[in-house]
Write an enzyme that holds these catalytic residues in place. Structure first.
Site, PDB file in Angstrom:
ATOM      1  N   CYS A   1       1.695 -18.423  13.739  1.00  0.00           N
ATOM      2  CA  CYS A   1       2.141 -17.045  13.489  1.00  0.00           C
ATOM      3  C   CYS A   1       2.353 -16.227  14.755  1.00  0.00           C
ATOM      4  O   CYS A   1       3.011 -15.189  14.709  1.00  0.00           O
ATOM      5  CB  CYS A   1       1.137 -16.304  12.608  1.00  0.00           C
ATOM      6  SG  CYS A   1       0.968 -17.031  10.993  1.00  0.00           S
TER       7      CYS A   1
ATOM      8  N   HIS B   1       1.125  -8.375  13.281  1.00  0.00           N
ATOM      9  CA  HIS B   1       1.371  -9.525  12.403  1.00  0.00           C
ATOM     10  C   HIS B   1       0.953  -9.115  10.989  1.00  0.00           C
ATOM     11  O   HIS B   1      -0.052  -8.420  10.810  1.00  0.00           O
ATOM     12  CB  HIS B   1       0.545 -10.715  12.888  1.00  0.00           C
ATOM     13  CG  HIS B   1       0.659 -11.915  12.001  1.00  0.00           C
ATOM     14  ND1 HIS B   1       1.866 -12.375  11.535  1.00  0.00           N
ATOM     15  CD2 HIS B   1      -0.290 -12.740  11.479  1.00  0.00           C
ATOM     16  CE1 HIS B   1       1.657 -13.434  10.766  1.00  0.00           C
ATOM     17  NE2 HIS B   1       0.360 -13.675  10.713  1.00  0.00           N
TER      18      HIS B   1
ATOM     19  N   ASN C   1       3.640 -12.819   4.380  1.00  0.00           N
ATOM     20  CA  ASN C   1       3.404 -13.344   5.723  1.00  0.00           C
ATOM     21  C   ASN C   1       4.517 -14.339   6.072  1.00  0.00           C
ATOM     22  O   ASN C   1       4.555 -15.437   5.533  1.00  0.00           O
ATOM     23  CB  ASN C   1       2.021 -14.026   5.759  1.00  0.00           C
ATOM     24  CG  ASN C   1       1.695 -14.611   7.127  1.00  0.00           C
ATOM     25  OD1 ASN C   1       2.530 -14.602   8.032  1.00  0.00           O
ATOM     26  ND2 ASN C   1       0.479 -15.121   7.261  1.00  0.00           N
TER      27      ASN C   1
HETATM   28  N1  ACO Z   1      -4.925 -15.349  -7.610  1.00  0.00           N
HETATM   29  C1  ACO Z   1      -6.054 -15.131  -8.296  1.00  0.00           C
HETATM   30  N2  ACO Z   1      -7.272 -15.484  -7.836  1.00  0.00           N
HETATM   31  C2  ACO Z   1      -7.327 -16.092  -6.634  1.00  0.00           C
HETATM   32  C3  ACO Z   1      -6.175 -16.357  -5.869  1.00  0.00           C
HETATM   33  C4  ACO Z   1      -4.940 -15.955  -6.407  1.00  0.00           C
HETATM   34  N3  ACO Z   1      -3.788 -16.145  -5.765  1.00  0.00           N
HETATM   35  N4  ACO Z   1      -6.547 -16.956  -4.713  1.00  0.00           N
HETATM   36  C5  ACO Z   1      -7.887 -17.077  -4.754  1.00  0.00           C
HETATM   37  N5  ACO Z   1      -8.358 -16.551  -5.912  1.00  0.00           N
HETATM   38  C6  ACO Z   1      -9.723 -16.455  -6.371  1.00  0.00           C
HETATM   39  C7  ACO Z   1     -10.634 -17.419  -5.678  1.00  0.00           C
HETATM   40  O1  ACO Z   1     -10.579 -18.686  -6.318  1.00  0.00           O
HETATM   41  C8  ACO Z   1     -11.993 -16.744  -5.852  1.00  0.00           C
HETATM   42  O2  ACO Z   1     -12.475 -17.013  -7.135  1.00  0.00           O
HETATM   43  P1  ACO Z   1     -14.043 -17.267  -7.385  1.00  0.00           P
HETATM   44  O3  ACO Z   1     -14.726 -15.986  -6.989  1.00  0.00           O
HETATM   45  O4  ACO Z   1     -14.112 -17.559  -8.840  1.00  0.00           O
HETATM   46  O5  ACO Z   1     -14.407 -18.413  -6.502  1.00  0.00           O
HETATM   47  C9  ACO Z   1     -11.653 -15.248  -5.804  1.00  0.00           C
HETATM   48  O6  ACO Z   1     -10.234 -15.169  -6.058  1.00  0.00           O
HETATM   49  C10 ACO Z   1     -11.961 -14.578  -4.500  1.00  0.00           C
HETATM   50  O7  ACO Z   1     -11.451 -15.360  -3.424  1.00  0.00           O
HETATM   51  P2  ACO Z   1     -11.739 -14.978  -1.938  1.00  0.00           P
HETATM   52  O8  ACO Z   1     -11.305 -16.097  -1.057  1.00  0.00           O
HETATM   53  O9  ACO Z   1     -13.115 -14.462  -1.803  1.00  0.00           O
HETATM   54  O10 ACO Z   1     -10.738 -13.735  -1.762  1.00  0.00           O
HETATM   55  P3  ACO Z   1     -10.576 -12.839  -0.511  1.00  0.00           P
HETATM   56  O11 ACO Z   1     -10.822 -11.445  -0.866  1.00  0.00           O
HETATM   57  O12 ACO Z   1     -11.236 -13.402   0.717  1.00  0.00           O
HETATM   58  O13 ACO Z   1      -8.991 -12.945  -0.259  1.00  0.00           O
HETATM   59  C11 ACO Z   1      -7.387 -14.095   1.092  1.00  0.00           C
HETATM   60  C12 ACO Z   1      -8.401 -14.230   0.001  1.00  0.00           C
HETATM   61  C13 ACO Z   1      -6.284 -13.140   0.638  1.00  0.00           C
HETATM   62  C14 ACO Z   1      -6.773 -15.452   1.380  1.00  0.00           C
HETATM   63  C15 ACO Z   1      -8.057 -13.518   2.356  1.00  0.00           C
HETATM   64  O14 ACO Z   1      -9.234 -14.234   2.652  1.00  0.00           O
HETATM   65  C16 ACO Z   1      -7.156 -13.572   3.561  1.00  0.00           C
HETATM   66  O15 ACO Z   1      -6.168 -12.866   3.629  1.00  0.00           O
HETATM   67  N6  ACO Z   1      -7.510 -14.371   4.563  1.00  0.00           N
HETATM   68  C17 ACO Z   1      -6.685 -14.488   5.747  1.00  0.00           C
HETATM   69  C18 ACO Z   1      -5.542 -15.327   5.412  1.00  0.00           C
HETATM   70  C19 ACO Z   1      -4.520 -15.291   6.465  1.00  0.00           C
HETATM   71  O16 ACO Z   1      -4.410 -14.373   7.193  1.00  0.00           O
HETATM   72  N7  ACO Z   1      -3.730 -16.305   6.537  1.00  0.00           N
HETATM   73  C20 ACO Z   1      -2.709 -16.379   7.489  1.00  0.00           C
HETATM   74  C21 ACO Z   1      -3.050 -17.387   8.433  1.00  0.00           C
HETATM   75  S1  ACO Z   1      -2.113 -17.182   9.815  1.00  0.00           S
HETATM   76  C22 ACO Z   1      -1.014 -18.348  10.085  1.00  0.00           C
HETATM   77  O17 ACO Z   1      -0.778 -18.510  11.182  1.00  0.00           O
HETATM   78  C23 ACO Z   1      -0.363 -19.224   9.093  1.00  0.00           C
END
Ligand code: ACO
Length: 380
Positions: free
Chosen positions: A116, A254, A284
């Site tokens: 990214c 970003h 993203n």
């Molecule tokens: N829809 C519904 N529920 C979902 C989804 C979805 N799309 N995805 C996950 N869940 C569920 C999970 O299974 C979990 O359920 P559980 O409590 O029964 O286990 C619940 O939602 C909560 O999941 P968390 O992982 O705790 O959610 P969080 O608030 O941390 O958000 C997220 C997840 C959005 C991925 C966040 O952690 C995030 O943005 N992380 C950074 C990701 C990022 O920036 N990625 C880019 C990488 S950079 C690159 O270079 C490619």
């Protein structure tokens, strides 16, 4: 030919290359157990784009617009930097594809992949090459074509990403402008928190075939390290440049998650009114997010002559960085380009469903995929 050393690399052109097809949260919920409410609440995303053309075609459109904006003839271009982790092919490189499409026959052409942050790393490198006198101008592209290698069965990642491109033109200048502060780094101890299995030569043998992708993605670990890495980088780049949060006119970050952006802005001490947000409309787009946000900020009149911009980013690796950019005097294009992508009759959801149908050629169920993931993780 002898070259003078230049002190600055001004950004004189900018343009985007976004595909038109929009994939909504509602579209995603037709094949994933997810909802508009969950996605908006956790990420701030409402929709993203899915491309019907190759990454090079998106990048070429963005480049034509950026070159027209700078009124720079492609034949005069000396360097093309193509920032991306989703090249159409590994060999030949993608920058060469843009070079031939533009007719930029004098330009050196290189790809940069830091996930990214590829645009930020590419912008820093091109700036340094102009400052050293090695080249007098450069085209820097951030582009990503993620939809073909997305694991569309995995709701943890499939809702987060989109396709797109944007580019900027840099030209040597004596006037203080362009990148005036750079911090780049890599939190490599956490490199395993974000890995796309199936994209690389390690996958020519074994059960998981090259092109058949599984994402290892520890969202919460990435979230925390992203906030930490970007916040440290912002603090350092401001400190080293002798500026404070009050001096920052606009943060162009970003766009991985609205909550990450809010946390970074808070640590940096910049109110959200001075932060450019595009995450809601494009998701993203990895390397494309910062240049697309910059291009949108210029179109919306949010960049003024002499503005000071802060550009933090992070990505797989986990690479991170923050750049300080002093804008020049011009905030409008010198020319516009009439270049466009070919039309498509397909909706974004139809394109994604076609990719999903291709993705499971062995008839593997989601359970089987998860089991594979578990076995691989257990085996290191
Ligand atoms: N829809 C519904 N529920 C979902 C989804 C979805 N799309 N995805 C996950 N869940 C569920 C999970 O299974 C979990 O359920 P559980 O409590 O029964 O286990 C619940 O939602 C909560 O999941 P968390 O992982 O705790 O959610 P969080 O608030 O941390 O958000 C997220 C997840 C959005 C991925 C966040 O952690 C995030 O943005 N992380 C950074 C990701 C990022 O920036 N990625 C880019 C990488 S950079 C690159 O270079 C490619």
């Amino acid at each position: 030919m002898s070259r003078l050393v230049n002190r600055y690399a001004a950004i004189t052109g900018w343009g985007d290359g976004l595909p038109p097809a929009v994939l909504s949260n509602q579209d995603l919920s037709t094949f994933l157990e997810t909802s508009d409410e969950w996605i908006v609440q956790r990420t701030g995303m409402k929709e993203r784009r899915v491309s019907h053309v190759s990454a090079i075609e998106m990048a070429t459109l963005a480049s034509r617009r950026a070159l027209a904006c700078a009124d720079l003839d492609p034949a005069a271009l000396e360097l093309i930097v193509y920032g991306s982790c989703s090249p159409d092919e590994q060999v030949p490189n993608s920058a060469s594809g843009v070079q031939v499409a533009l007719g930029a026959t004098r330009a050196a052409a290189m790809d940069v992949n830091t996930a990214c942050t590829s645009f930020l790393y590419g912008l820093s490198s091109a700036t340094a090459m102009i400052q050293s006198g090695m080249v007098r101008n450069a085209l820097v592209i951030g582009v990503e074509y993620i939809s073909p290698f997305m694991d569309w069965s995995n709701r943890n990642v499939a809702v987060l990403f989109g396709d797109g491109a944007a580019a900027v033109v840099l030209e040597a200048s004596d006037t203080p402008s362009g990148v005036i502060g750079t911090v780049l780094g890599c939190d490599a101890e956490a490199r395993q928190t974000l890995r796309v299995r199936g994209m690389g030569c390690s996958y020519v043998q074994g059960d998981l075939h090259y092109g058949d992708t599984l994402w290892d993605f520890d969202g919460q670990a990435i979230f925390k390290r992203a906030v930490h890495g970007m916040s440290e980088a912002c603090a350092r780049v401001m400190r080293e440049a002798g500026v404070t949060a009050d001096d920052i006119d606009l943060v162009v970050p970003h766009q991985a998650n609205l909550r990450i952006i809010e946390a970074v802005a808070k640590y940096a001490g910049v109110p959200m009114e001075r932060v450019m947000l595009t995450v809601q409309r494009y998701g993203n787009m990895s390397a494309a997010t910062v240049p697309v946000a910059l291009s949108d900020a210029l179109s919306e009149g949010r960049v003024k002559p002499g503005s000071l911009l802060l550009m933090p980013g992070f990505g797989g690796g986990l690479t991170f960085g923050a750049l300080l950019v002093r804008w020049g005097s011009r905030v409008t294009p010198l020319r516009t380009s009439d270049a466009a992508l070919p039309p498509t009759a397909q909706s974004a959801l139809e394109m994604v469903n076609a990719i999903r149908a291709r993705q499971d050629p062995h008839g593997r169920s989601l359970d089987a995929l998860m089991a594979t993931r578990f076995i691989e993780a257990a085996g290191g």
